[in-house]
Design a protein around this motif. Structure first.
Motif, short mmCIF file in Angstrom:
data_model
loop_
_atom_site.label_atom_id
_atom_site.label_comp_id
_atom_site.label_asym_id
_atom_site.label_seq_id
_atom_site.Cartn_x
_atom_site.Cartn_y
_atom_site.Cartn_z
N ALA A 1 0.84 -1.20 0.00
CA ALA A 1 0.00 0.00 0.00
C ALA A 1 0.87 1.24 0.00
O ALA A 1 0.50 2.28 -0.54
CB ALA A 1 -0.92 0.00 1.22
N ASP A 2 2.06 1.13 0.58
CA ASP A 2 2.97 2.27 0.71
C ASP A 2 4.14 2.08 -0.26
O ASP A 2 4.85 1.08 -0.20
CB ASP A 2 3.47 2.35 2.16
N PHE A 3 4.33 3.05 -1.16
CA PHE A 3 5.40 2.95 -2.17
C PHE A 3 6.77 2.96 -1.51
O PHE A 3 7.69 2.29 -1.98
CB PHE A 3 5.28 4.09 -3.18
N ASP A 4 6.94 3.71 -0.42
CA ASP A 4 8.23 3.75 0.27
C ASP A 4 8.60 2.37 0.81
O ASP A 4 9.76 1.96 0.78
CB ASP A 4 8.20 4.77 1.42
N ALA A 5 7.60 1.64 1.31
CA ALA A 5 7.85 0.27 1.79
C ALA A 5 8.25 -0.64 0.64
O ALA A 5 9.10 -1.54 0.80
CB ALA A 5 6.61 -0.27 2.50
N TYR A 6 7.67 -0.42 -0.53
CA TYR A 6 7.99 -1.22 -1.71
C TYR A 6 9.44 -1.03 -2.13
O TYR A 6 10.17 -2.00 -2.33
CB TYR A 6 7.03 -0.83 -2.85
N VAL A 7 9.89 0.23 -2.24
CA VAL A 7 11.28 0.46 -2.67
C VAL A 7 12.27 0.03 -1.59
O VAL A 7 13.38 -0.41 -1.90
CB VAL A 7 11.51 1.93 -3.09
N ALA A 8 11.87 0.12 -0.31
CA ALA A 8 12.74 -0.36 0.76
C ALA A 8 12.91 -1.88 0.67
O ALA A 8 14.00 -2.41 0.91
CB ALA A 8 12.15 0.02 2.12
#
Length: 197
Positions: free
Chosen positions: A152-159
């Motif tokens: 749901a969170d793009f920052d979590a995806y790239v992390a």
């Protein structure tokens, strides 16, 4: 007669002016009935990708990933192709890991197995494929197809991707597997030579 003709022309003008309003209203009804997206969903619509910020009777507003605001008339919703990115069950990533051409066959096989091991042990991995895909211009190309869970969170995806890439680099360093970089071999002929042979 002139009055009736005037009323007829006025009514026609009013009908034409109201046509867009009625189309937008039907588009809004389509959104509320079919629910192709909700507030906060990430969508691609009419060539624009972003997050749905508001849904009104006349228009829908998207906040693009570049930060701009796009207002789209709801009349588009009755015939537009809507891609709801938030409804994906997983995110697909394609990437290539290049190995130097002097990598022994055993090391190439080891690189494939190492990638499978790293991807298979990552908690965010849903599914993957790893295979020695091609002989590139300056590398032996190992192809990776990776499906990670939907974030749901793009920052979590790239992390998550960063963590995965660091794990791959760490394992390759430990195994002594060398990644390739674009390179070219140049052959120089002796001065005065004609370039033949």
């Amino acid at each position: 007669t002139a009055l009736l003709a005037g009323l007829g022309i006025g009514g026609l003008a009013l009908a034409l002016a109201a046509q867009d309003t009625v189309s937008n209203l039907f588009g809004a009804i389509t959104i509320f009935v079919d629910r192709p997206f909700h507030l906060g969903d990430s969508v691609t619509l009419e060539g624009h990708s972003g997050t749905v910020e508001s849904i009104g009777l006349r228009s829908t507003r998207l906040r693009t990933f570049e930060g701009t605001c796009v207002t789209l008339p709801n009349s588009l919703m009755t015939k537009a192709k809507v891609e709801n990115l938030s409804n994906r069950t997983a995110r697909r990533n394609l990437f290539t890991v290049g190995l130097t051409y002097d990598t022994p066959l055993a090391q190439v096989r080891r690189a494939v197995e190492t990638l499978k091991d790293v991807l298979g042990s990552d908690p965010d991995t849903e599914k993957f494929r790893v295979y020695f895909g091609s002989f590139g211009e300056s590398a032996l190309n190992v192809e990776v197809q990776l499906w990670t869970k939907q974030f749901a969170d793009f920052d979590a995806y790239v992390a998550s991707l960063e963590r995965l890439n660091l794990a791959i680099k760490e394992r390759f360093d430990a195994e002594g597997i060398e990644m390739a970089f674009p390179s070219r071999t140049v052959y120089l002929h002796p001065a005065g030579g004609n370039g033949a042979g």
